[in-house]
Design a protein around this motif. Structure first.
Motif, short mmCIF file in Angstrom:
data_model
loop_
_atom_site.label_atom_id
_atom_site.label_comp_id
_atom_site.label_asym_id
_atom_site.label_seq_id
_atom_site.Cartn_x
_atom_site.Cartn_y
_atom_site.Cartn_z
N PHE A 116 -13.35 79.97 48.34
CA PHE A 116 -12.97 81.19 48.07
C PHE A 116 -13.71 82.13 48.99
CE2 PHE A 116 -13.40 85.58 46.37
CZ PHE A 116 -12.17 85.94 46.22
N ILE A 117 -15.00 81.96 49.09
CA ILE A 117 -16.06 82.78 49.79
C ILE A 117 -15.69 82.85 51.50
CG2 ILE A 117 -18.47 83.29 50.20
CD1 ILE A 117 -18.90 82.76 47.67
N ILE A 118 -15.41 81.31 51.81
CA ILE A 118 -15.05 81.03 53.11
C ILE A 118 -13.88 81.58 53.66
CG2 ILE A 118 -14.59 79.26 54.50
CD1 ILE A 118 -16.56 77.58 53.19
N CYS A 119 -12.73 81.64 52.94
CA CYS A 119 -11.41 82.26 52.98
C CYS A 119 -11.56 83.67 52.99
CB CYS A 119 -10.38 81.60 52.09
SG CYS A 119 -10.01 79.95 52.18
N LEU A 120 -12.29 84.21 51.97
CA LEU A 120 -12.42 85.73 52.22
C LEU A 120 -13.37 86.13 53.36
CD1 LEU A 120 -12.14 88.31 50.48
CD2 LEU A 120 -14.62 87.92 49.42
N GLY A 121 -14.31 85.51 53.97
CA GLY A 121 -14.92 85.64 54.99
C GLY A 121 -13.95 85.51 56.28
N ILE A 122 -12.93 84.61 56.37
CA ILE A 122 -12.14 84.55 57.43
C ILE A 122 -11.27 85.73 57.47
CG2 ILE A 122 -9.92 83.21 58.18
CD1 ILE A 122 -11.42 80.48 57.28
N TYR A 123 -10.78 86.01 56.01
CA TYR A 123 -9.92 87.17 56.14
C TYR A 123 -10.48 88.59 56.67
CZ TYR A 123 -7.52 90.99 53.91
OH TYR A 123 -6.64 92.29 53.70
N PHE A 124 -11.85 88.57 56.17
CA PHE A 124 -12.49 89.87 56.85
C PHE A 124 -12.76 89.80 58.38
CE2 PHE A 124 -13.77 90.85 52.37
CZ PHE A 124 -12.99 91.86 52.19
N TYR A 125 -12.87 88.50 58.74
CA TYR A 125 -12.95 88.56 60.45
C TYR A 125 -11.83 88.68 60.91
CZ TYR A 125 -13.82 86.38 64.70
OH TYR A 125 -14.13 86.13 66.25
N TYR A 126 -10.70 88.33 60.66
CA TYR A 126 -9.63 88.54 61.40
C TYR A 126 -9.15 90.06 61.10
CZ TYR A 126 -9.16 83.83 62.99
OH TYR A 126 -9.46 82.64 63.50
N LYS A 127 -9.72 90.49 60.07
CA LYS A 127 -9.11 91.84 59.66
C LYS A 127 -10.19 93.04 60.62
CE LYS A 127 -8.63 95.13 55.92
NZ LYS A 127 -8.77 95.62 54.47
N GLU A 128 -11.15 92.16 61.05
CA GLU A 128 -12.21 93.01 62.01
C GLU A 128 -13.06 94.15 61.08
OE1 GLU A 128 -10.65 94.36 65.56
OE2 GLU A 128 -10.10 92.19 66.31
N ASP A 129 -13.18 93.62 59.87
CA ASP A 129 -13.91 94.39 58.95
C ASP A 129 -15.51 93.80 58.82
OD1 ASP A 129 -15.15 96.00 57.06
OD2 ASP A 129 -13.27 95.94 55.86
#
Length: 174
Positions: A77-90
């Protein structure tokens, strides 16, 4: 498991429903992982991003250990959350989420370069200290709890002075 993030997140479900509560919470966390991965890949513009949901949710390993209340689904979950924020550029939240990973799985510290490199590439140097915020908070809390300033290091590096901490056996055991 005694990892701080695991304990904080699953204390209430376990108290309400026992082991089944943790299994249900883990399954929901795994499903949330798939959704976050999908949204991140969709934001990147990846065609067929929905296939990530299929591959994440229908693999036998992750749901199998979710049922047993292991910490891998939380790390996923934490890895997927990191991927989400990376592509969101946050990148603020991206760096902060990286600090949570060792709180779920200590050996996940080895994955920190996958967070560090994008921050360096984006020249977000001021956010790099956030990656250590989780471990620092854990170390301070452990110091307050034990009264020993290096208690966390002793616990992690010296196996808490326990023999056979994870139930490992000698190679010739089997």
């Amino acid at each position: 498991w005694n990892r701080p993030l695991f304990v904080v997140l699953f204390y209430v479900p376990v108290q309400l429903s026992g082991r089944m509560g943790a299994g249900i919470a883990m399954s929901l966390l795994t499903a949330s992982s798939a959704w976050l991965l999908y949204k991140g890949l969709q934001k990147k513009g990846l065609p067929h991003a929905g296939m990530a949901v299929f591959f994440l949710l229908f693999q036998t390993f992750l749901f199998g250990i979710a049922r047993d209340a292991m910490t891998e689904p939380l790390a996923s979950f934490i890895i997927c959350l990191g991927i989400y924020f990376y592509y969101k550029e946050d990148f603020f939240w991206f760096a902060l989420v990286a600090g949570l990973l060792p709180l779920a799985r200590t050996e996940a510290v080895l994955l920190m370069p996958f967070w560090l490199i994008p921050l360096l590439q984006q020249k977000k140097y001021s956010l790099i200290p956030l990656m250590g915020a989780g471990m620092l908070a854990w170390a301070i809390a452990y110091f307050i709890y034990t009264g020993h300033p290096f208690a966390l290091l002793d616990e992690l590096l010296d196996s808490g002075k326990q023999a056979n901490r994870y139930g490992h056996v000698a190679l010739n055991h089997h």
